[in-house]
Design an enzyme around this catalytic site. Structure first.
Site, PDB file in Angstrom:
ATOM      1  N   GLY A  31       0.824  -1.211   0.000  1.00 52.41           N
ATOM      2  CA  GLY A  31       0.000   0.000   0.000  1.00 52.41           C
ATOM      3  C   GLY A  31       0.847   1.245   0.000  1.00 52.41           C
ATOM      4  O   GLY A  31       2.064   1.178   0.210  1.00 52.41           O
ATOM      5  N   SER A  32       0.195   2.356  -0.280  1.00 52.28           N
ATOM      6  CA  SER A  32       0.918   3.618  -0.174  1.00 52.28           C
ATOM      7  C   SER A  32      -0.057   4.693   0.276  1.00 52.28           C
ATOM      8  O   SER A  32      -1.253   4.624   0.008  1.00 52.28           O
ATOM      9  CB  SER A  32       1.559   3.987  -1.510  1.00 52.28           C
ATOM     10  OG  SER A  32       0.555   4.213  -2.454  1.00 52.28           O
ATOM     11  N   GLY A  33       0.475   5.650   1.008  1.00 54.27           N
ATOM     12  CA  GLY A  33      -0.352   6.736   1.511  1.00 54.27           C
ATOM     13  C   GLY A  33       0.409   8.041   1.368  1.00 54.27           C
ATOM     14  O   GLY A  33       1.433   8.098   0.680  1.00 54.27           O
ATOM     15  N   ALA A  34      -0.101   9.082   2.045  1.00 54.47           N
ATOM     16  CA  ALA A  34       0.509  10.410   1.947  1.00 54.47           C
ATOM     17  C   ALA A  34       1.967  10.386   2.408  1.00 54.47           C
ATOM     18  O   ALA A  34       2.786  11.171   1.948  1.00 54.47           O
ATOM     19  CB  ALA A  34      -0.278  11.390   2.790  1.00 54.47           C
ATOM     20  N   LYS A  53       6.365   0.490   7.341  1.00 51.08           N
ATOM     21  CA  LYS A  53       6.074   1.751   6.639  1.00 51.08           C
ATOM     22  C   LYS A  53       7.316   2.625   6.670  1.00 51.08           C
ATOM     23  O   LYS A  53       7.894   2.859   7.727  1.00 51.08           O
ATOM     24  CB  LYS A  53       4.901   2.451   7.328  1.00 51.08           C
ATOM     25  CG  LYS A  53       4.580   3.802   6.748  1.00 51.08           C
ATOM     26  CD  LYS A  53       3.109   4.134   6.888  1.00 51.08           C
ATOM     27  CE  LYS A  53       2.837   5.057   8.045  1.00 51.08           C
ATOM     28  NZ  LYS A  53       1.441   5.485   8.076  1.00 51.08           N
ATOM     29  N   ASP A 149     -10.995  12.363  10.924  1.00 48.33           N
ATOM     30  CA  ASP A 149     -10.654  12.078   9.526  1.00 48.33           C
ATOM     31  C   ASP A 149     -10.651  10.573   9.244  1.00 48.33           C
ATOM     32  O   ASP A 149      -9.829  10.098   8.455  1.00 48.33           O
ATOM     33  CB  ASP A 149      -9.285  12.702   9.223  1.00 48.33           C
ATOM     34  CG  ASP A 149      -9.060  12.876   7.728  1.00 48.33           C
ATOM     35  OD1 ASP A 149     -10.057  13.000   6.993  1.00 48.33           O
ATOM     36  OD2 ASP A 149      -7.894  12.874   7.297  1.00 48.33           O
TER      37      ASP A 149
HETATM   38  P1  AMP Z   1      -0.845   4.678   5.298  1.00 47.73           P
HETATM   39  O1  AMP Z   1       0.437   5.141   4.728  1.00 47.73           O
HETATM   40  O2  AMP Z   1      -0.765   4.393   6.771  1.00 47.73           O
HETATM   41  O3  AMP Z   1      -1.981   5.597   4.946  1.00 47.73           O
HETATM   42  O4  AMP Z   1      -1.171   3.283   4.617  1.00 47.73           O
HETATM   43  C1  AMP Z   1      -1.409   3.165   3.229  1.00 47.73           C
HETATM   44  C2  AMP Z   1      -2.025   1.815   2.914  1.00 47.73           C
HETATM   45  O5  AMP Z   1      -1.104   0.769   3.253  1.00 47.73           O
HETATM   46  C3  AMP Z   1      -3.301   1.491   3.691  1.00 47.73           C
HETATM   47  O6  AMP Z   1      -4.443   2.001   3.059  1.00 47.73           O
HETATM   48  C4  AMP Z   1      -3.292  -0.014   3.705  1.00 47.73           C
HETATM   49  O7  AMP Z   1      -3.825  -0.513   2.497  1.00 47.73           O
HETATM   50  C5  AMP Z   1      -1.808  -0.369   3.735  1.00 47.73           C
HETATM   51  N1  AMP Z   1      -1.373  -0.628   5.125  1.00 47.73           N
HETATM   52  C6  AMP Z   1      -0.822   0.247   5.984  1.00 47.73           C
HETATM   53  N2  AMP Z   1      -0.520  -0.331   7.158  1.00 47.73           N
HETATM   54  C7  AMP Z   1      -0.910  -1.617   7.050  1.00 47.73           C
HETATM   55  C8  AMP Z   1      -0.890  -2.750   7.938  1.00 47.73           C
HETATM   56  N3  AMP Z   1      -0.401  -2.650   9.176  1.00 47.73           N
HETATM   57  N4  AMP Z   1      -1.371  -3.912   7.490  1.00 47.73           N
HETATM   58  C9  AMP Z   1      -1.870  -4.013   6.234  1.00 47.73           C
HETATM   59  N5  AMP Z   1      -1.915  -2.997   5.353  1.00 47.73           N
HETATM   60  C10 AMP Z   1      -1.459  -1.813   5.750  1.00 47.73           C
END
Ligand code: AMP
Length: 401
Positions: A31-34, A53, A149
């Site tokens: 996954g990836s986020g901000a 992460k 949020d």
């Molecule tokens: P984040 O950067 O925390 O917003 O995470 C981005 C995406 O990574 C999330 O929407 C999940 O799909 C995936 N993700 C983050 N942390 C986890 C975790 N502990 N277990 C499984 N997927 C995760």
């Protein structure tokens, strides 16, 4: 024990480079986020699957830094089964001067809620997911953290239907508007009081749960606004223009705008959520019926927070309370979060030092813990050996004979 480069190795994942402790192997992006990329990995020390992460230069600007620092401090503070737990944190850099990246190691879950929304859930699963969200939210509220949020991408689940909230939402001082990042911020789940810049109380998070529940039932976003104005339009078109009493609580300029929008009557909840959208009523639990789900939605998706259901009342609602467990709902509150963190302004250099110190504190604590475990294991072996030498039959609780 000093950090040694040989403890780390580098691996490319997608467009990103992970330099991580050798104990973590078999990385794959999930996954990836901000803040960056998240990978699944295997922790060879524990045999456990974990999520790692990478926060790349989290101090690069004040918005990033505040968020990373807050999230890190809160992850260490909070301990509840419906909030993601921090297993480890480290940086491969050896000094503050070289400091670049932070890696957070968390429990690994299977998917985020966006992926679940496409599935046909029965009432048992749907209400259990909502119950766990509410338990996690209540725990955050007990620590003085109001999320504001919550959204499906920040909620993760396992195939056994267990659920964890991934982040801690907006800092008290966070602007909800413009953010210096190319990353698109999802606002669909933000409550009217957040959109309209009003004061808020704990049940601001109930609105988001209502939007998520609506989406689980409909399979699409309930209020997909392209910006704040469009978001407000989508809300009033479906739920109706709020009462004059609500308007009176708005700041004059916002009130002027809101009062001059075309008036909408909205639709009743039978129309918004017709029976065909729901799974068959449960034969096991009386509360798990379409009519009860709809009634709960009608209490959560209320524009005026004064008339919206509270977290406690939602936990006691017949659609949710089938899962009620005192220990989960009332888990002891973590130590209170020091909100002054959110209110203090720091330069990028100061943020860098603050974040670095936090990581160091974590690394040291972890090292001490490892040494204690090691010493305890050593002591146990020595005791065992001396007992054997003495031919002792004395009972040893950790090694029953
Ligand atoms: P984040 O950067 O925390 O917003 O995470 C981005 C995406 O990574 C999330 O929407 C999940 O799909 C995936 N993700 C983050 N942390 C986890 C975790 N502990 N277990 C499984 N997927 C995760």
């Amino acid at each position: 024990m000093n950090k040694h480069p040989s403890q780390f190795y580098t691996v490319e994942v997608g467009d990103s480079t992970f330099t991580i402790l050798k104990r973590y192997t078999h990385l794959r992006p999930i996954g990836s986020g901000a803040q960056g990329i998240v990978c699944a990995a295997c922790d060879t020390d524990t045999g456990q699957n974990v999520a790692i992460k990478k926060l790349s230069r989290p101090f690069q600007n004040v918005t990033h830094a505040k968020r990373a620092y807050r999230e890190f401090v809160l992850m260490k503070l909070v301990n509840h089964k419906n909030i993601i737990g921090l297993l480890n944190a480290f940086t491969p850099q050896k000094s503050l001067e070289d400091f670049q990246d932070v890696y957070l190691v968390m429990e690994l879950m299977d998917a985020n809620l966006c992926q679940v929304i496409q599935m046909d859930l029965d009432h048992e699963r749907m209400s259990y997911l909502l119950y766990q969200m509410l338990c996690g939210i209540k725990h955050l509220h007990n620590a003085g953290i109001i999320h504001r949020d919550l959204k499906p991408s920040n909620i993760v689940v396992k195939s056994d239907c267990t659920l964890k909230i991934l982040d801690f939402g907006l800092a008290r001082t966070a602007g909800t508007g413009f953010m210096m990042t190319p990353y698109v911020v999802t606002r669909y789940y933000r409550a009217p009081e957040v959109i309209l810049g009003m004061g808020y109380q704990a049940n601001v998070d109930i609105w988001s749960v209502g939007c998520i529940m609506a989406e689980l039932i409909r399979g699409n976003v309930m209020f997909p606004g392209t910006d704040h104005i469009d978001q407000w339009n989508k809300i009033i078109e479906q739920l109706g223009t709020p009462s004059q009493l609500f308007m009176l609580r708005l700041q004059p300029t916002v009130r002027n705008y809101v009062e001059n929008r075309p008036k909408h009557l909205g639709f009743n909840f039978e129309k918004l959520f017709p029976d065909v959208l729901f799974p068959p009523d449960s034969t096991e639990h009386d509360g798990l019926r379409a009519s009860m789900a709809r009634e709960l939605l009608g209490k959560m998706l209320v524009i005026d927070p004064e008339r919206r259901i509270s977290v406690d009342d939602a936990l006691n609602h017949p659609y949710i309370n089938v899962w009620f467990d005192h220990d989960e709902v009332n888990a002891p509150a973590p130590g209170p979060y020091d909100h002054s963190v959110d209110e203090t302004e720091h330069s990028v250099e100061e943020w860098k030092r603050l974040i670095y110190n936090e990581v160091m504190e974590y690394e040291n604590r972890d090292r001490q813990r490892a040494m204690q475990n090691h010493a305890a294991a050593d002591g146990a072996t020595r005791n065992d050996k001396s007992a054997e030498r003495m031919g002792s039959n004395s009972p040893n609780p950790s090694h029953p004979r």
